[in-house]
Motif scaffolding. Structure first.
Motif, PDB file in Angstrom:
ATOM      1  N   ALA A  16       0.869  -1.183   0.000  1.00 52.07           N
ATOM      2  CA  ALA A  16       0.000   0.000   0.000  1.00 52.07           C
ATOM      3  C   ALA A  16       0.897   1.222   0.000  1.00 52.07           C
ATOM      4  O   ALA A  16       2.091   1.150   0.316  1.00 52.07           O
ATOM      5  N   ALA A  17       0.309   2.362  -0.344  1.00 52.64           N
ATOM      6  CA  ALA A  17       1.029   3.631  -0.240  1.00 52.64           C
ATOM      7  C   ALA A  17       1.230   3.977   1.235  1.00 52.64           C
ATOM      8  O   ALA A  17       0.703   3.301   2.128  1.00 52.64           O
ATOM      9  N   CYS A  18       1.993   5.037   1.501  1.00 53.20           N
ATOM     10  CA  CYS A  18       2.191   5.489   2.873  1.00 53.20           C
ATOM     11  C   CYS A  18       0.847   5.830   3.506  1.00 53.20           C
ATOM     12  O   CYS A  18      -0.041   6.377   2.852  1.00 53.20           O
ATOM     13  N   GLY A  19       0.727   5.526   4.779  1.00 55.34           N
ATOM     14  CA  GLY A  19      -0.446   5.971   5.513  1.00 55.34           C
ATOM     15  C   GLY A  19      -1.515   4.936   5.752  1.00 55.34           C
ATOM     16  O   GLY A  19      -2.510   5.218   6.433  1.00 55.34           O
ATOM     17  N   TYR A  20      -1.344   3.729   5.232  1.00 61.38           N
ATOM     18  CA  TYR A  20      -2.371   2.698   5.397  1.00 61.38           C
ATOM     19  C   TYR A  20      -2.064   1.711   6.517  1.00 61.38           C
ATOM     20  O   TYR A  20      -2.770   0.721   6.678  1.00 61.38           O
ATOM     21  N   GLY A  21      -1.020   1.940   7.275  1.00 59.67           N
ATOM     22  CA  GLY A  21      -0.785   1.146   8.468  1.00 59.67           C
ATOM     23  C   GLY A  21       0.032  -0.117   8.272  1.00 59.67           C
ATOM     24  O   GLY A  21      -0.089  -1.058   9.068  1.00 59.67           O
ATOM     25  N   LYS A  22       0.904  -0.141   7.257  1.00 63.51           N
ATOM     26  CA  LYS A  22       1.718  -1.349   7.048  1.00 63.51           C
ATOM     27  C   LYS A  22       2.625  -1.613   8.242  1.00 63.51           C
ATOM     28  O   LYS A  22       2.745  -2.749   8.705  1.00 63.51           O
ATOM     29  N   SER A  23       3.290  -0.576   8.731  1.00 65.46           N
ATOM     30  CA  SER A  23       4.243  -0.769   9.826  1.00 65.46           C
ATOM     31  C   SER A  23       3.534  -1.225  11.093  1.00 65.46           C
ATOM     32  O   SER A  23       4.021  -2.114  11.807  1.00 65.46           O
ATOM     33  N   ALA A  24       2.389  -0.626  11.411  1.00 66.70           N
ATOM     34  CA  ALA A  24       1.636  -1.039  12.599  1.00 66.70           C
ATOM     35  C   ALA A  24       1.209  -2.499  12.474  1.00 66.70           C
ATOM     36  O   ALA A  24       1.266  -3.264  13.443  1.00 66.70           O
TER      37      ALA A  24
END
Length: 417
Positions: free
Chosen positions: A54-62
């Motif tokens: 996903a693009a930045c901001g969709y919560g991949k890291s979380a």
């Protein structure tokens, strides 16, 4: 030509920093609406990797932090959770090897490996997976990389009801009955994107904006929440965010940020920027995606300059052992700044920083970062020789750094890549 995530080919944003190793991931807050994705990640197995894109901001890291914590809880063995960023394939292999038992080749390691913010090419990732045949690998990336090699899952925005719950969580309160229609409109316009909900909730929490205000602003300008968030920052917060923008793509430890910005409360300031949705966080490190750098610098009003940041980093490197982790952190930050400086034609900064950090990467064995630093130094020398009409020596560069008028005469700030 060089390479950089902003347009210089050869330098990966954030490459060379001491990679963020999370031995035991801690679930700081429960995820909303990601049960299916967590379940898919937990079904991964050796030879069957799973990626979330996903693009930045969709919560991949979380999501990946949660996955690493679940693996650790289920197996009793911590997952190897690495924030990859701009690492090249050789340096990534070295970092993985450093986390594994001594003298055990990667091909014999049996572990769960969680790789966040992967920017390798599909071929580079395929080769890495070939080197980890007995590992369960879970990946976060901006675009699909696995192809037929594994399962690829896109991350989308949260459903409306869960998005509204997230907005309340970030605002620190429940919505009033009169706010509900505007809040529903706000989460719809935000597309359920967790980052936008965090930014909106922070602005509601400090009482500066209502859901209706934010919905109106976001409807007319997709970047409105960034602008409103930056406008609300204190001067120390602005100064810190400016440094993150100069070094966009790198993850910086609070000690380094405090040293460069002169702030003793750097950790608190960085945490506040993360809570406002203006900075990324991975473990104890903070950063800013490359795509936000120029937009944020245009909005920031603090007088903290690139030259000031560079001088602080050079002084710190001069006091540290070049083979240590602290020096590697500073060198990685400097390499990210080199990309920013080159894009803006600051070849004096490029040359000075490249000369300073080259021995750090050489001692650390970071082959990708070392090669790109040498390429940056060579390109800076070529540019400066051409502008001056004669070879530019190291003494010339030092003198120019201390003489802004002379530097401006040699290297016009308008020079673009």
């Amino acid at each position: 030509m060089l390479a950089h995530a902003r347009g210089i080919r050869g330098i990966r944003a954030g490459e060379g920093t001491a990679m963020n190793h999370v031995a035991t991931a801690v679930e700081t807050e429960p995820l909303l609406g990601r049960d299916r994705e967590v379940g898919a990640a937990l079904s991964a197995a050796p030879g069957r990797p799973v990626e979330f894109h996903a693009a930045c901001g969709y919560g991949k890291s979380a999501l990946l932090r949660q996955v690493a914590a679940r693996w650790a809880a289920a197996s009793g063995v911590p997952a190897l959770h690495l924030q990859v960023g701009g690492y090249g394939p050789n340096d990534l292999r070295q970092s993985l090897a450093e986390l594994c038992p001594a003298d055990l080749p990667l091909s014999r390691v049996r572990a769960t490996v969680v790789l966040d913010d992967v920017s390798l090419s599909p071929d580079e990732l395929r080769d890495l997976l070939d080197d980890l045949p007995h590992c369960t690998v879970i990946i976060g990336c901006a675009r699909p990389l696995l192809g037929r090699r594994g399962r690829s899952i896109p991350l989308t925005g949260l459903p409306a009801d869960l998005a509204q719950q997230a907005l309340c969580r970030y605002a620190g309160r429940e919505l009033t009955a009169s706010e509900l229609p505007a809040a529903a409109r706000l989460v719809r316009i935000a597309g359920g994107q967790p980052l936008r909900l965090r930014q909106a909730g922070a602005l509601m929490r400090d009482g500066s904006h209502s859901p209706a205000d934010l919905a109106d602003a976001l409807e007319h300008d997709p970047e409105a929440l960034d602008r409103l968030g930056i406008d609300a920052l204190t001067r120390p917060q602005q100064r810190t965010l400016t440094l993150l923008a100069f070094a966009a793509g790198a993850l910086l430890p609070p000690d380094l940020v405090g040293r460069v910005t002169g702030r003793r409360d750097a950790r608190t300031t960085l945490e506040s920027l993360h809570e406002r949705g203006l900075a990324d966080r991975a473990g104890d490190r903070f950063g800013l995606p490359v795509r936000h750098a120029e937009d944020y610098l245009a909005l920031l009003t603090d007088d903290f300059t690139l030259t000031e940041a560079v001088g602080s980093i050079q002084r710190w490197l001069g006091e540290e052992e070049p083979g240590g982790r602290v020096a590697l952190d500073a060198a990685g930050t400097a390499l990210a700044i080199i990309g920013h400086a080159a894009e803006h034609g600051d070849w004096i900064v490029v040359a000075r920083l490249a000369e300073t950090i080259e021995p750090v990467f050489a001692l650390a064995g970071r082959r990708n970062a070392h090669a790109d630093t040498r390429a940056a130094a060579g390109e800076a020398a070529r540019r400066l020789d051409g502008l001056a009409g004669h070879p530019v020596t190291d003494d010339d560069i030092w003198n120019l750094l201390d003489d802004e008028d002379a530097e401006a005469e040699l290297v016009p700030r308008s020079l673009s890549w």
